[in-house]
Design a protein around this motif. Sequence first.
Motif, mmCIF file in Angstrom:
data_model
loop_
_atom_site.group_PDB
_atom_site.id
_atom_site.type_symbol
_atom_site.label_atom_id
_atom_site.label_comp_id
_atom_site.label_asym_id
_atom_site.label_seq_id
_atom_site.Cartn_x
_atom_site.Cartn_y
_atom_site.Cartn_z
ATOM 1 N N ASP A 82 152.660 -7.573 61.908
ATOM 2 C CA ASP A 82 151.917 -6.551 61.119
ATOM 3 C C ASP A 82 152.244 -5.077 61.666
ATOM 4 N N ASN A 83 153.083 -5.131 62.836
ATOM 5 C CA ASN A 83 153.146 -3.746 63.039
ATOM 6 C C ASN A 83 151.977 -3.186 63.895
ATOM 7 N N GLU A 84 151.346 -4.133 64.606
ATOM 8 C CA GLU A 84 150.068 -3.520 65.447
ATOM 9 C C GLU A 84 150.686 -4.017 67.086
ATOM 10 N N PHE A 85 150.541 -2.949 67.778
ATOM 11 C CA PHE A 85 150.927 -3.175 69.067
ATOM 12 C C PHE A 85 149.693 -3.035 70.135
ATOM 13 N N ARG A 86 149.357 -4.290 70.571
ATOM 14 C CA ARG A 86 148.249 -4.274 71.289
ATOM 15 C C ARG A 86 148.590 -4.910 72.553
ATOM 16 N N GLY A 87 149.262 -4.146 73.435
ATOM 17 C CA GLY A 87 149.869 -4.855 74.658
ATOM 18 C C GLY A 87 148.748 -5.606 75.639
ATOM 19 N N ASP A 88 147.534 -4.814 75.699
ATOM 20 C CA ASP A 88 146.452 -5.515 76.372
ATOM 21 C C ASP A 88 145.741 -6.871 75.836
ATOM 22 N N LEU A 89 145.928 -7.197 74.850
ATOM 23 C CA LEU A 89 145.398 -8.329 74.075
ATOM 24 C C LEU A 89 146.259 -9.556 74.362
ATOM 25 N N ASP A 90 145.649 -10.782 74.827
ATOM 26 C CA ASP A 90 146.666 -11.803 75.236
ATOM 27 C C ASP A 90 146.735 -12.558 73.822
ATOM 28 N N VAL A 91 147.389 -12.375 73.022
ATOM 29 C CA VAL A 91 147.737 -13.197 71.771
ATOM 30 C C VAL A 91 149.074 -14.094 72.031
ATOM 31 N N PRO A 92 148.732 -15.150 71.552
ATOM 32 C CA PRO A 92 150.061 -16.274 71.378
ATOM 33 C C PRO A 92 151.057 -15.743 70.359
ATOM 34 N N LEU A 93 152.064 -16.448 70.734
ATOM 35 C CA LEU A 93 153.235 -16.369 69.773
ATOM 36 C C LEU A 93 152.848 -17.020 68.466
ATOM 37 N N ASN A 94 153.536 -16.654 67.151
ATOM 38 C CA ASN A 94 153.359 -17.213 66.092
ATOM 39 C C ASN A 94 154.650 -18.285 65.941
ATOM 40 N N ALA A 95 154.792 -18.820 64.872
ATOM 41 C CA ALA A 95 155.869 -19.726 64.528
ATOM 42 C C ALA A 95 157.201 -19.263 64.786
ATOM 43 N N GLU A 96 157.549 -17.878 64.046
ATOM 44 C CA GLU A 96 158.707 -17.326 64.399
ATOM 45 C C GLU A 96 159.202 -17.026 65.762
ATOM 46 N N GLY A 97 158.036 -16.628 66.584
ATOM 47 C CA GLY A 97 158.068 -16.379 68.084
ATOM 48 C C GLY A 97 158.372 -17.474 68.639
ATOM 49 N N GLU A 98 157.994 -18.653 68.237
ATOM 50 C CA GLU A 98 158.385 -19.953 68.834
ATOM 51 C C GLU A 98 159.756 -20.493 68.832
ATOM 52 N N LYS A 99 160.288 -20.133 67.767
ATOM 53 C CA LYS A 99 161.551 -20.275 67.382
ATOM 54 C C LYS A 99 162.629 -19.348 68.075
ATOM 55 N N GLN A 100 162.184 -17.992 68.348
ATOM 56 C CA GLN A 100 162.988 -17.192 68.962
ATOM 57 C C GLN A 100 162.713 -17.697 70.488
ATOM 58 N N ALA A 101 161.801 -18.073 71.190
ATOM 59 C CA ALA A 101 161.563 -18.791 72.524
ATOM 60 C C ALA A 101 162.793 -19.858 72.595
ATOM 61 N N ALA A 102 162.810 -20.784 71.449
ATOM 62 C CA ALA A 102 163.548 -21.985 71.828
ATOM 63 C C ALA A 102 165.099 -21.574 71.580
ATOM 64 N N ALA A 103 165.453 -20.500 71.057
ATOM 65 C CA ALA A 103 166.856 -19.825 70.865
ATOM 66 C C ALA A 103 167.257 -19.319 72.174
ATOM 67 N N LEU A 104 166.510 -19.214 73.287
ATOM 68 C CA LEU A 104 166.763 -18.700 74.566
ATOM 69 C C LEU A 104 167.416 -19.781 75.217
ATOM 70 N N VAL A 105 166.996 -21.130 74.881
ATOM 71 C CA VAL A 105 167.879 -22.402 75.597
ATOM 72 C C VAL A 105 169.330 -22.264 75.469
ATOM 73 N N PRO A 106 169.793 -22.346 74.256
ATOM 74 C CA PRO A 106 171.102 -22.456 74.141
ATOM 75 C C PRO A 106 171.847 -21.165 74.620
ATOM 76 N N PHE A 107 171.313 -20.096 74.331
ATOM 77 C CA PHE A 107 171.651 -18.555 74.814
ATOM 78 C C PHE A 107 172.039 -18.764 76.605
ATOM 79 N N PHE A 108 171.225 -19.204 77.170
ATOM 80 C CA PHE A 108 171.340 -19.213 78.578
ATOM 81 C C PHE A 108 171.813 -20.522 79.268
ATOM 82 N N ALA A 109 172.272 -21.319 78.405
ATOM 83 C CA ALA A 109 172.811 -22.768 78.592
ATOM 84 C C ALA A 109 173.723 -22.752 79.822
ATOM 85 N N ASN A 110 174.635 -21.848 79.516
ATOM 86 C CA ASN A 110 175.863 -21.509 80.765
ATOM 87 C C ASN A 110 175.611 -20.512 81.726
ATOM 88 N N LYS A 111 174.294 -19.912 81.599
ATOM 89 C CA LYS A 111 173.973 -18.821 82.674
ATOM 90 C C LYS A 111 173.385 -19.252 83.725
#
Length: 84
Positions: A19-48
């Motif tokens: 929603d284009n709200e940036f509140r760095g000091d609020l401790d908010v969880p990832l949404n569904a898209e954020g969870e997909k983005q997190a999962a995408a780190l695994v194959p990206f870093f697989a050989n690193k």
Amino acid sequence: MKKIVAIFIRHGETELNKDNEFRGDLDVPLNAEGEKQAAALVPFFANKGFSGAYGSTRKRVAQTMQPLMESKGMKMKPLKALDS
């Protein structure tokens, strides 16, 4: 001399980011898209390799790093100093 390489990973998407709200000091969880983005780190870093990971104590950071850390058999080291 030992070479040190630092890689910075931004946390996945949250509802506030979506929603284009940036509140760095609020401790908010990832949404569904954020969870997909997190999962995408695994194959990206697989050989690193890396020897450690540090992040803030925010939920969204831990959620972003969890799939990658589990795939490497590691744990992220939370640092309160990175919260601000």
